[in-house]
Design a protein around this motif. Structure first.
Motif, PDB file in Angstrom:
ATOM      1  N   GLY A 273      42.666  50.847  59.571  1.00 22.81           N
ATOM      2  CA  GLY A 273      41.640  49.898  59.717  1.00 22.81           C
ATOM      3  C   GLY A 273      41.283  49.301  61.331  1.00 22.81           C
ATOM      4  O   GLY A 273      40.619  49.339  61.753  1.00 22.81           O
ATOM      5  N   PHE A 274      42.821  49.066  61.710  1.00 25.39           N
ATOM      6  CA  PHE A 274      42.676  48.654  63.128  1.00 25.39           C
ATOM      7  C   PHE A 274      42.343  49.747  64.181  1.00 25.39           C
ATOM      8  O   PHE A 274      41.729  49.671  65.139  1.00 25.39           O
ATOM      9  N   GLY A 275      42.994  50.982  63.955  1.00 27.64           N
ATOM     10  CA  GLY A 275      42.665  51.957  64.963  1.00 27.64           C
ATOM     11  C   GLY A 275      41.320  52.441  64.784  1.00 27.64           C
ATOM     12  O   GLY A 275      40.842  52.964  65.965  1.00 27.64           O
ATOM     13  N   GLY A 276      40.395  52.542  63.677  1.00 25.14           N
ATOM     14  CA  GLY A 276      39.294  52.903  63.535  1.00 25.14           C
ATOM     15  C   GLY A 276      38.212  52.082  64.403  1.00 25.14           C
ATOM     16  O   GLY A 276      37.553  52.707  65.131  1.00 25.14           O
ATOM     17  N   ALA A 277      38.429  50.780  64.386  1.00 25.75           N
ATOM     18  CA  ALA A 277      37.848  49.917  64.989  1.00 25.75           C
ATOM     19  C   ALA A 277      38.002  50.200  66.580  1.00 25.75           C
ATOM     20  O   ALA A 277      37.041  49.986  67.336  1.00 25.75           O
ATOM     21  N   ALA A 278      39.216  50.042  67.102  1.00 20.85           N
ATOM     22  CA  ALA A 278      39.527  50.398  68.327  1.00 20.85           C
ATOM     23  C   ALA A 278      38.990  51.875  68.710  1.00 20.85           C
ATOM     24  O   ALA A 278      38.130  51.735  70.016  1.00 20.85           O
ATOM     25  N   LEU A 279      39.044  52.736  68.009  1.00 23.22           N
ATOM     26  CA  LEU A 279      38.370  54.038  68.376  1.00 23.22           C
ATOM     27  C   LEU A 279      36.632  53.806  68.329  1.00 23.22           C
ATOM     28  O   LEU A 279      35.963  54.350  69.467  1.00 23.22           O
ATOM     29  N   ALA A 280      36.072  52.911  67.670  1.00 23.66           N
ATOM     30  CA  ALA A 280      34.692  52.665  67.867  1.00 23.66           C
ATOM     31  C   ALA A 280      34.423  52.048  68.979  1.00 23.66           C
ATOM     32  O   ALA A 280      33.521  52.375  69.482  1.00 23.66           O
ATOM     33  N   LEU A 281      35.169  51.029  69.367  1.00 21.55           N
ATOM     34  CA  LEU A 281      35.077  50.386  70.574  1.00 21.55           C
ATOM     35  C   LEU A 281      35.159  51.269  71.796  1.00 21.55           C
ATOM     36  O   LEU A 281      34.235  51.117  72.837  1.00 21.55           O
ATOM     37  N   ALA A 300      36.365  51.340  58.329  1.00 21.70           N
ATOM     38  CA  ALA A 300      35.940  51.004  56.744  1.00 21.70           C
ATOM     39  C   ALA A 300      36.744  51.353  55.671  1.00 21.70           C
ATOM     40  O   ALA A 300      37.242  50.799  54.928  1.00 21.70           O
ATOM     41  N   VAL A 301      37.086  52.653  55.702  1.00 21.90           N
ATOM     42  CA  VAL A 301      38.071  53.152  54.923  1.00 21.90           C
ATOM     43  C   VAL A 301      39.120  52.581  55.108  1.00 21.90           C
ATOM     44  O   VAL A 301      39.921  52.102  53.959  1.00 21.90           O
ATOM     45  N   GLY A 302      39.749  52.368  56.142  1.00 22.19           N
ATOM     46  CA  GLY A 302      41.324  51.763  56.219  1.00 22.19           C
ATOM     47  C   GLY A 302      41.283  50.285  55.628  1.00 22.19           C
ATOM     48  O   GLY A 302      42.262  49.776  55.088  1.00 22.19           O
ATOM     49  N   ILE A 303      40.108  49.588  56.024  1.00 23.43           N
ATOM     50  CA  ILE A 303      40.102  48.107  55.473  1.00 23.43           C
ATOM     51  C   ILE A 303      40.174  48.037  53.880  1.00 23.43           C
ATOM     52  O   ILE A 303      40.646  47.324  53.311  1.00 23.43           O
ATOM     53  N   ILE A 304      39.272  48.951  53.446  1.00 26.94           N
ATOM     54  CA  ILE A 304      38.968  48.945  51.920  1.00 26.94           C
ATOM     55  C   ILE A 304      40.306  49.671  51.094  1.00 26.94           C
ATOM     56  O   ILE A 304      40.574  49.011  50.113  1.00 26.94           O
ATOM     57  N   ALA A 305      40.770  50.524  51.630  1.00 23.02           N
ATOM     58  CA  ALA A 305      42.107  51.053  51.154  1.00 23.02           C
ATOM     59  C   ALA A 305      43.200  50.082  51.493  1.00 23.02           C
ATOM     60  O   ALA A 305      44.256  50.203  50.527  1.00 23.02           O
TER      61      ALA A 305
END
Length: 379
Positions: A273-281, A300-305
């Motif tokens: 969840g954190f890493g995906g948002a950082a990668l998006a940024l 999105a996958v990480g936050i929902i999971a």
């Protein structure tokens, strides 16, 4: 092929998969709609934004419909209580979603600027409101819903519509909006030609990414230090009958974090969840559209999971009755029903996934200003 415990576990995973599928596909539709009035300033720019999701938005709603059907068939207690207790919230979501097809179909029927502007804001409502209410609903699931079951397993909901909105649930709602706006902005960066719309989408994506990180961290703090969390008291029978009254639960401060101590591998979810948002940024700032979209998807996958893994085995805890909480082990359909559904799903789900992938491949490509002006099939 599988025992009752395994079937229940499989369907818990499948339910999470369907929810993630909805967030990854129709999620960016909601995010794009919420961005529409802000990234598009002229009529041509807004038509470009609309047509970035125009070819696929209807098909993406399949995940939402199938998810609701899966809850109805596999988890009837969850369906009965959530769809009745949260009825007004569900009605609000459906009313907002109805604005989407009407807005898509009618917006460009008249050249009048005021007419088109009103439909643009209707599309905004159709994207923002469901994203917010879905997050608020998840917040209420984490907090526990005020329902109880009597001795005949009849459900009684003692809450109210306004009671669904608390500081924590609103935080979850805003996190949902930020997550989907980030996903929508990453999709726009891939789908529209380079220019002002593309650049505005990247700017809003940056804000949404930073907001997602901050709100996800704040939610984690709420769960860790607030009175949010439950645990089961006594023995658990994963193969027992579906009767919530046989289970006793209690509020446990920080209880939603207990699974991470028992199963450290579950930390993959919040890290994603954190890493995906950082990668998006990172992708947005470096102009790497594929990295931005991969990052928003992973977030999105990480936050929902994270929500699902934190709550396991709970699905919908009761905040007012210790014998009414619904779990993976006490709220499912019969083993025969789950087995038949699993067979049908094993046959049909790959077909849906394959068709969806084919449709995206066929309709892939950037929307350009010239196409918007000349293509008669565009909205």
């Amino acid at each position: 092929m599988f025992d009752y415990e395994t079937l229940r576990l499989i369907w818990w995973v499948l339910l999470g998969t369907l929810l993630i599928g909805f967030a990854l596909t129709d999620g960016f539709d909601l995010g794009v709609a919420a961005l529409l009035p802000f990234v598009g300033r002229t009529d041509a720019e807004r038509r470009m934004v609309i047509n970035a999701i125009g070819p696929t938005w209807e098909g993406n709603q399949v995940w939402f419909i199938v998810g609701g059907a899966a809850i109805f068939a596999a988890w009837p207690f969850v369906y009965a209580i959530s769809f009745s207790g949260f009825y007004l919230a569900m009605f609000l979501v459906l009313a907002a979603l109805i604005l989407r097809p009407v807005g898509f179909k009618y917006r460009s029927k008249r050249p009048d600027a005021a007419w088109r502007s009103r439909w643009d804001w209707a599309l905004f409502v159709g994207g923002f409101v469901p994203a917010l209410v879905f997050g608020v609903a998840v917040g209420n699931v984490l907090s526990g819903a005020p329902f109880r079951l009597d001795s005949d397993l009849r459900a009684f909901f003692d809450g109210s519509f306004l009671g669904l909105f608390t500081p924590f649930t609103l935080l979850c709602g805003l996190l949902s909006v930020a997550m989907l706006v980030l996903h929508g902005s990453a999709w726009l960066a891939i789908k529209v030609e380079h220019g002002v719309v593309h650049d505005r989408a990247r700017k809003f994506g940056t804000v949404a990414g930073l907001t997602s990180l901050a709100l996800f961290a704040a939610g984690w703090a709420f769960v860790a230090y607030g009175d949010i969390g439950y645990r089961i008291v006594g023995a658990i029978d994963p193969s027992g009958p579906s009767n919530p009254l046989r289970t006793t639960s209690e509020i446990s401060r920080g209880g939603w974090l207990a699974n991470y101590a028992l199963y450290p591998w579950m930390m993959i979810a919040p890290v994603l969840g954190f890493g995906g948002a950082a990668l998006a940024l990172f992708g947005i700032r470096r102009g790497s559209e594929s990295a931005a979209f991969a990052g928003s998807s992973a977030s999105a996958v990480g936050i929902i999971a994270t929500v699902g893994l934190s709550m396991f085995p709970f699905i919908l805890p009761s905040s007012i009755d210790s014998h009414s909480s619904l779990t993976v082990w006490n709220a499912s359909s019969s083993a025969k029903t789950l087995g038949i559904m699993l067979f049908v799903t094993a046959v049909l789900l790959p077909i849906v996934v394959a068709y969806t992938a084919w449709a995206y491949k066929v309709m892939f490509g950037r929307v350009t200003t010239q196409e918007v002006a000349t293509n008669p099939d565009f909205y």
